[in-house]
Design a protein around this motif. Sequence first.
Motif, PDB file in Angstrom:
ATOM      1  N   SER A 214       0.831  -1.212   0.000  1.00 31.50           N
ATOM      2  CA  SER A 214       0.000   0.000   0.000  1.00 31.50           C
ATOM      3  C   SER A 214       0.862   1.257   0.000  1.00 31.50           C
ATOM      4  CB  SER A 214      -0.926   0.001   1.221  1.00 31.50           C
ATOM      5  OG  SER A 214      -0.168  -0.076   2.424  1.00 31.50           O
ATOM      6  N   GLN A 215       1.965   1.265   0.776  1.00 31.23           N
ATOM      7  CA  GLN A 215       2.848   2.433   0.809  1.00 31.23           C
ATOM      8  C   GLN A 215       3.516   2.657  -0.536  1.00 31.23           C
ATOM      9  OE1 GLN A 215       2.615   0.024   3.029  1.00 31.23           O
ATOM     10  NE2 GLN A 215       3.267   0.633   5.098  1.00 31.23           N
ATOM     11  N   ILE A 216       3.924   1.558  -1.181  1.00 31.05           N
ATOM     12  CA  ILE A 216       4.573   1.681  -2.491  1.00 31.05           C
ATOM     13  C   ILE A 216       3.596   2.213  -3.527  1.00 31.05           C
ATOM     14  CG2 ILE A 216       5.628   0.366  -4.364  1.00 31.05           C
ATOM     15  CD1 ILE A 216       6.863  -1.462  -2.292  1.00 31.05           C
ATOM     16  N   THR A 217       2.353   1.735  -3.495  1.00 33.10           N
ATOM     17  CA  THR A 217       1.334   2.222  -4.431  1.00 33.10           C
ATOM     18  C   THR A 217       1.095   3.714  -4.244  1.00 33.10           C
ATOM     19  OG1 THR A 217       0.245   0.057  -4.408  1.00 33.10           O
ATOM     20  CG2 THR A 217      -1.046   1.931  -5.191  1.00 33.10           C
ATOM     21  N   SER A 218       1.040   4.117  -2.993  1.00 36.78           N
ATOM     22  CA  SER A 218       0.849   5.545  -2.709  1.00 36.78           C
ATOM     23  C   SER A 218       2.027   6.373  -3.189  1.00 36.78           C
ATOM     24  CB  SER A 218       0.644   5.737  -1.200  1.00 36.78           C
ATOM     25  OG  SER A 218       0.527   7.103  -0.883  1.00 36.78           O
ATOM     26  N   PHE A 219       3.249   5.866  -3.004  1.00 33.63           N
ATOM     27  CA  PHE A 219       4.454   6.578  -3.441  1.00 33.63           C
ATOM     28  C   PHE A 219       4.489   6.694  -4.963  1.00 33.63           C
ATOM     29  CE2 PHE A 219       8.916   6.812  -4.663  1.00 33.63           C
ATOM     30  CZ  PHE A 219       9.365   7.864  -3.875  1.00 33.63           C
ATOM     31  N   LYS A 220       4.083   5.624  -5.660  1.00 32.70           N
ATOM     32  CA  LYS A 220       4.070   5.644  -7.122  1.00 32.70           C
ATOM     33  C   LYS A 220       3.103   6.693  -7.641  1.00 32.70           C
ATOM     34  CE  LYS A 220       3.697   1.720  -9.210  1.00 32.70           C
ATOM     35  NZ  LYS A 220       3.221   0.336  -9.505  1.00 32.70           N
ATOM     36  N   GLN A 221       1.973   6.828  -6.984  1.00 34.74           N
ATOM     37  CA  GLN A 221       0.985   7.815  -7.419  1.00 34.74           C
ATOM     38  C   GLN A 221       1.447   9.239  -7.132  1.00 34.74           C
ATOM     39  OE1 GLN A 221      -2.513   6.559  -5.300  1.00 34.74           O
ATOM     40  NE2 GLN A 221      -3.007   4.928  -6.778  1.00 34.74           N
ATOM     41  N   SER A 222       2.206   9.411  -6.045  1.00 33.70           N
ATOM     42  CA  SER A 222       2.651  10.756  -5.659  1.00 33.70           C
ATOM     43  C   SER A 222       3.913  11.181  -6.417  1.00 33.70           C
ATOM     44  CB  SER A 222       2.921  10.813  -4.152  1.00 33.70           C
ATOM     45  OG  SER A 222       1.770  10.440  -3.411  1.00 33.70           O
ATOM     46  N   HIS A 223       4.782  10.215  -6.750  1.00 30.75           N
ATOM     47  CA  HIS A 223       6.061  10.535  -7.395  1.00 30.75           C
ATOM     48  C   HIS A 223       6.293   9.618  -8.596  1.00 30.75           C
ATOM     49  CE1 HIS A 223       6.913  12.877  -3.742  1.00 30.75           C
ATOM     50  NE2 HIS A 223       6.531  11.796  -3.058  1.00 30.75           N
ATOM     51  N   PRO A 224       5.553   9.782  -9.655  1.00 29.85           N
ATOM     52  CA  PRO A 224       5.685   8.866 -10.803  1.00 29.85           C
ATOM     53  C   PRO A 224       7.043   8.961 -11.497  1.00 29.85           C
ATOM     54  CG  PRO A 224       4.260  10.723 -11.327  1.00 29.85           C
ATOM     55  CD  PRO A 224       4.508  10.784  -9.867  1.00 29.85           C
ATOM     56  N   LEU A 225       7.625  10.166 -11.603  1.00 27.98           N
ATOM     57  CA  LEU A 225       8.912  10.317 -12.276  1.00 27.98           C
ATOM     58  C   LEU A 225      10.036   9.650 -11.485  1.00 27.98           C
ATOM     59  CD1 LEU A 225       8.698  13.994 -13.600  1.00 27.98           C
ATOM     60  CD2 LEU A 225       8.354  11.853 -14.849  1.00 27.98           C
ATOM     61  N   ILE A 226       9.984   9.788 -10.167  1.00 25.29           N
ATOM     62  CA  ILE A 226      11.002   9.146  -9.326  1.00 25.29           C
ATOM     63  C   ILE A 226      10.904   7.626  -9.450  1.00 25.29           C
ATOM     64  CG2 ILE A 226      11.786   8.787  -6.958  1.00 25.29           C
ATOM     65  CD1 ILE A 226      10.943  11.606  -6.319  1.00 25.29           C
ATOM     66  N   CYS A 227       9.688   7.112  -9.465  1.00 27.24           N
ATOM     67  CA  CYS A 227       9.485   5.667  -9.603  1.00 27.24           C
ATOM     68  C   CYS A 227       9.995   5.175 -10.950  1.00 27.24           C
ATOM     69  CB  CYS A 227       8.001   5.330  -9.451  1.00 27.24           C
ATOM     70  SG  CYS A 227       7.385   5.523  -7.767  1.00 27.24           S
ATOM     71  N   LEU A 228       9.780   5.972 -12.006  1.00 27.61           N
ATOM     72  CA  LEU A 228      10.282   5.603 -13.328  1.00 27.61           C
ATOM     73  C   LEU A 228      11.808   5.560 -13.332  1.00 27.61           C
ATOM     74  CD1 LEU A 228       9.805   4.995 -16.311  1.00 27.61           C
ATOM     75  CD2 LEU A 228       9.749   7.472 -16.735  1.00 27.61           C
ATOM     76  N   ALA A 229      12.433   6.539 -12.693  1.00 24.86           N
ATOM     77  CA  ALA A 229      13.892   6.580 -12.622  1.00 24.86           C
ATOM     78  C   ALA A 229      14.429   5.377 -11.842  1.00 24.86           C
ATOM     79  CB  ALA A 229      14.349   7.890 -11.976  1.00 24.86           C
ATOM     80  N   ILE A 230      13.762   5.036 -10.747  1.00 20.68           N
ATOM     81  CA  ILE A 230      14.178   3.876  -9.946  1.00 20.68           C
ATOM     82  C   ILE A 230      14.042   2.595 -10.754  1.00 20.68           C
ATOM     83  CG2 ILE A 230      13.606   2.476  -7.923  1.00 20.68           C
ATOM     84  CD1 ILE A 230      12.820   5.033  -6.488  1.00 20.68           C
ATOM     85  N   PHE A 231      12.951   2.490 -11.513  1.00 17.37           N
ATOM     86  CA  PHE A 231      12.724   1.300 -12.334  1.00 17.37           C
ATOM     87  C   PHE A 231      13.799   1.156 -13.400  1.00 17.37           C
ATOM     88  CE2 PHE A 231      10.959  -0.533 -16.229  1.00 17.37           C
ATOM     89  CZ  PHE A 231      10.615  -1.794 -15.768  1.00 17.37           C
ATOM     90  N   LEU A 232      14.130   2.241 -14.080  1.00 17.00           N
ATOM     91  CA  LEU A 232      15.148   2.192 -15.124  1.00 17.00           C
ATOM     92  C   LEU A 232      16.521   1.868 -14.539  1.00 17.00           C
ATOM     93  CD1 LEU A 232      14.066   5.255 -17.313  1.00 17.00           C
ATOM     94  CD2 LEU A 232      13.735   2.817 -17.794  1.00 17.00           C
TER      95      LEU A 232
END
Length: 201
Positions: free
Chosen positions: A112-130
């Motif tokens: 649940s925390q990760i889902t919330s973080f992804k919604q709040s910071h999509p660009l950061i999540c994309l950078a982490i994924f790459l």
Amino acid sequence: MCFLTLQNHLDLCPNMSSSATKTDNGIELSPLRSLDDFLLESARFQVPNLKDFEKWGNRVVQNLLYYQTNYFMLGLVIFTIVGVIHPTQMLVGLISFAVGVAGFSYASDAHSQITSFKQSHPLICLAIFLAAFYLLFQLVGSLLVFLLGILLPIAVSFVHASLRLRNLKNKIVNKMEMVGLKKTPMGVILETFGIEYTPFQ
């Protein structure tokens, strides 16, 4: 009745269980079978009937139980050999695998925390994924070496367990495990995966 029958058989083979070691939690470590019994002159091998999966599987499970200490030691030797040949890749692969498992466990617990973080910071999540994808690409060789050290012993043990014909000692020891007279590490592993066996089949 079953116990007396098994005890009579064991009296005929007194050295069969004398070298077994029992741990504090009641699990009995199976004795190391001789090289002659495991691989050399007295060992008999035969290709299983691949059409009879039940009989083939029963042979594999019983051999896994009877020769479990041999298989554990064989796995340790193969893992060590792979590590000696590729020490750096093995270490990096081991660390990467451990980090990956820890990360997956954390992600499962904090979904649940990760889902919330992804919604709040999509660009950061994309950078982490790459970044994670790039790191995985760089470490794929080390991960393959580590997996080779894990999977190769399993494959070798499975082939041996499939080809090795059972003997009377094998069946008696496995019968003891089935009726609860002894408990071994391999028996616990098989029970965890819900694998059943019929010692005298």
